[in-house]
Design a protein around this motif. Sequence first.
Motif, short mmCIF file in Angstrom:
data_model
loop_
_atom_site.label_atom_id
_atom_site.label_comp_id
_atom_site.label_asym_id
_atom_site.label_seq_id
_atom_site.Cartn_x
_atom_site.Cartn_y
_atom_site.Cartn_z
N SER A 128 -11.27 -12.15 7.28
CA SER A 128 -10.72 -12.28 5.93
C SER A 128 -10.28 -10.91 5.41
N LEU A 129 -11.09 -9.88 5.66
CA LEU A 129 -10.78 -8.54 5.16
C LEU A 129 -9.56 -7.94 5.86
N ARG A 130 -9.48 -8.11 7.18
CA ARG A 130 -8.32 -7.58 7.92
C ARG A 130 -7.05 -8.20 7.37
N TYR A 131 -7.09 -9.51 7.21
CA TYR A 131 -5.91 -10.22 6.72
C TYR A 131 -5.62 -9.83 5.26
N GLY A 132 -6.67 -9.74 4.47
CA GLY A 132 -6.52 -9.39 3.05
C GLY A 132 -5.91 -8.01 2.87
N HIS A 133 -6.33 -7.10 3.71
CA HIS A 133 -5.78 -5.73 3.68
C HIS A 133 -4.29 -5.76 4.01
N ALA A 134 -3.92 -6.49 5.07
CA ALA A 134 -2.51 -6.58 5.45
C ALA A 134 -1.70 -7.20 4.32
N SER B 197 -7.07 0.58 1.73
CA SER B 197 -7.78 0.81 2.99
C SER B 197 -8.65 -0.39 3.32
N VAL B 198 -9.12 -0.43 4.56
CA VAL B 198 -10.13 -1.42 4.93
C VAL B 198 -11.16 -0.74 5.81
N ILE C 253 -5.77 -1.55 -2.85
CA ILE C 253 -7.12 -2.14 -2.85
C ILE C 253 -7.90 -1.56 -1.68
N HIS C 254 -9.15 -1.18 -1.95
CA HIS C 254 -10.02 -0.67 -0.90
C HIS C 254 -11.02 -1.77 -0.51
N PHE C 255 -10.81 -2.32 0.68
CA PHE C 255 -11.67 -3.41 1.17
C PHE C 255 -12.81 -2.83 2.00
N HIS C 256 -13.99 -3.43 1.84
CA HIS C 256 -15.17 -3.00 2.60
C HIS C 256 -15.91 -4.23 3.12
N GLN C 257 -16.36 -4.14 4.35
CA GLN C 257 -17.20 -5.22 4.87
C GLN C 257 -18.64 -4.94 4.48
N MET C 258 -19.10 -5.65 3.49
CA MET C 258 -20.47 -5.46 2.99
C MET C 258 -21.00 -6.80 2.53
N ASN C 259 -22.32 -6.88 2.45
CA ASN C 259 -22.98 -8.05 1.89
C ASN C 259 -23.32 -7.72 0.43
N ALA C 260 -22.95 -8.59 -0.48
CA ALA C 260 -23.18 -8.34 -1.91
C ALA C 260 -24.67 -8.26 -2.26
N GLY D 67 -1.42 -3.46 13.28
CA GLY D 67 -0.45 -2.38 13.18
C GLY D 67 -0.07 -1.99 11.76
N VAL D 68 -0.73 -2.57 10.78
CA VAL D 68 -0.38 -2.25 9.39
C VAL D 68 -0.62 -0.78 9.11
N ASN D 69 0.38 -0.16 8.55
CA ASN D 69 0.27 1.24 8.17
C ASN D 69 -0.16 1.30 6.71
N ALA D 70 -1.42 1.70 6.48
CA ALA D 70 -1.96 1.64 5.11
C ALA D 70 -1.32 2.69 4.22
#
Lengths: 102, 393
Positions: free
Chosen positions: B228-234, B117-118, B243-250, B110-113
């Motif tokens: 980790s990203l969902r929590y990190g965004h919150a 973003s994530v 911070i703009h979080f993205h699910q990616m492989n480095a 429910g986080v309102n960005a």
Amino acid sequence: MTQQAEPKITLPRDAKGKRSVFFDDPAIDQIMTFILELSAEVSVVYDRMDTVERLLDEKGTISRDDIEAYRPNEDVESARNERREAYLKRVFRMHPETGPKD
Amino acid sequence: MPLQHEHDFLVTGSHDEMNRQHYVSRLRMHILNQIGGGVRDVYENRVKPAFEKDKGRIPKNETEIHKAMMADHYGRTWSTMMVNCQDMVWDSVRPAIERAQPDLNDRVRGVNARYGSVTLNPDIAMPRYLEAADIHRMPGNYHTERAVDDATQGALYDRGRFVYNGGAAGPFADGIPRTMAAYIKARWPEFKPKRILELGCTIGTSTVPFVDAFPDAEVHAIDVSAPSLRYGHARAEALAKPIHFHQMNAEDLDFEDGSFDLIYSCIIFHETSRKAYPKILEECQRVLTSGGMMAHTELTPVANMSDFDAFYIDWDAYYNNEPFYKTYTSLDPQEWVTGAGFEQDKFFQVSIPDLDRSSSDAFADSVSNPTVADSKAARVGESARWYTYGAWK
């Protein structure tokens, strides 16, 4: 359609991957687990006593809720850490003939 | 030791659980400093002389030291305590996290960005190095999902890592990235990155200091692990950090060539693999702007240390579920950085004194006179210096 209640989440206690055994008799590794866990429980009881004593000093009378709600400030936490460190030095000391002297 | 900063999504625990966590932190420090501190003496005074008597020579490398030390009861007691304590760290946090669910997931969802973003990619494949074993023996690792929109592992990592560190990295658990960001600014004051990318950010504790240090920059952070990203965004939103979080492989970034001025990472390579490491460096080279910089803080190469220190630092490689650790520390970063297309004379390496645990003179000295000489490696909680390397493009 009604939304279903979300299921309860349970977390595993054990990590995926190898857990090493260090002694020839694995019972020694197992006993070390018991001892270390017990040491934590003694420390937790000590902190609970400390909370009770501090609250009694402060208020004269307390409830169970007061204890549960109590959170140490930095000063109390640092006093507890000193106590924990002294406790650790008393309990987990290596035999002087097999290790360095403190 | 500072208490952890309690942002809106942090799960700590009950009165007793928190005291258990704080005790486990002290226990870990006791094992590292008091018990671990004796390992060298035991080696010098007993294990090495016995080896010499038996073989007519001293151990020739860290592998021989390892074998001899693990045959000694001091080495075994120290090791079994280390493994037990590692498990106790996560277990001290587990019940409170379980109790916080599923409410925590609801709140994270429910986080309102308002600031960042994530962006998740449900089709991403988890690399084998995350699937094979739970790194640091954290049950479930960074990525396991147990429910829709699950953030559990992020919460477990946030509190558990603080217990692990014993607060040594500060109330925000950000000692290393804060040190890195301060160092980059102090050494290269004219460098003003407009777009910054962090690789392997997990819950963004290492991203926030770069937002603070470079307030005019747009900051992006990637990781493969959705929880980790969902929590990190919150967490970032709760701290009001854009911070703009993205699910990616480095190893395979979805960013365009030349799209970031600064790319950095905090101790991630040794958790990847020999195949992934060069690919990640090549992606840095591709995605950096011309004149941009990459900087990576990582374990010190064992070539920079004695056989005993290499044995001591490599303990985690054997017993803490870090399969690439030992190979990684045997590599020469300069060789791999230039192998990824960076020019030899654009490479840098330095051992940076920790901002909180060193004098300001020592920090200033590492800016004016960068050196790796004093970079004896140590585990988190022991070290006061961070080996950092990178290159300009």
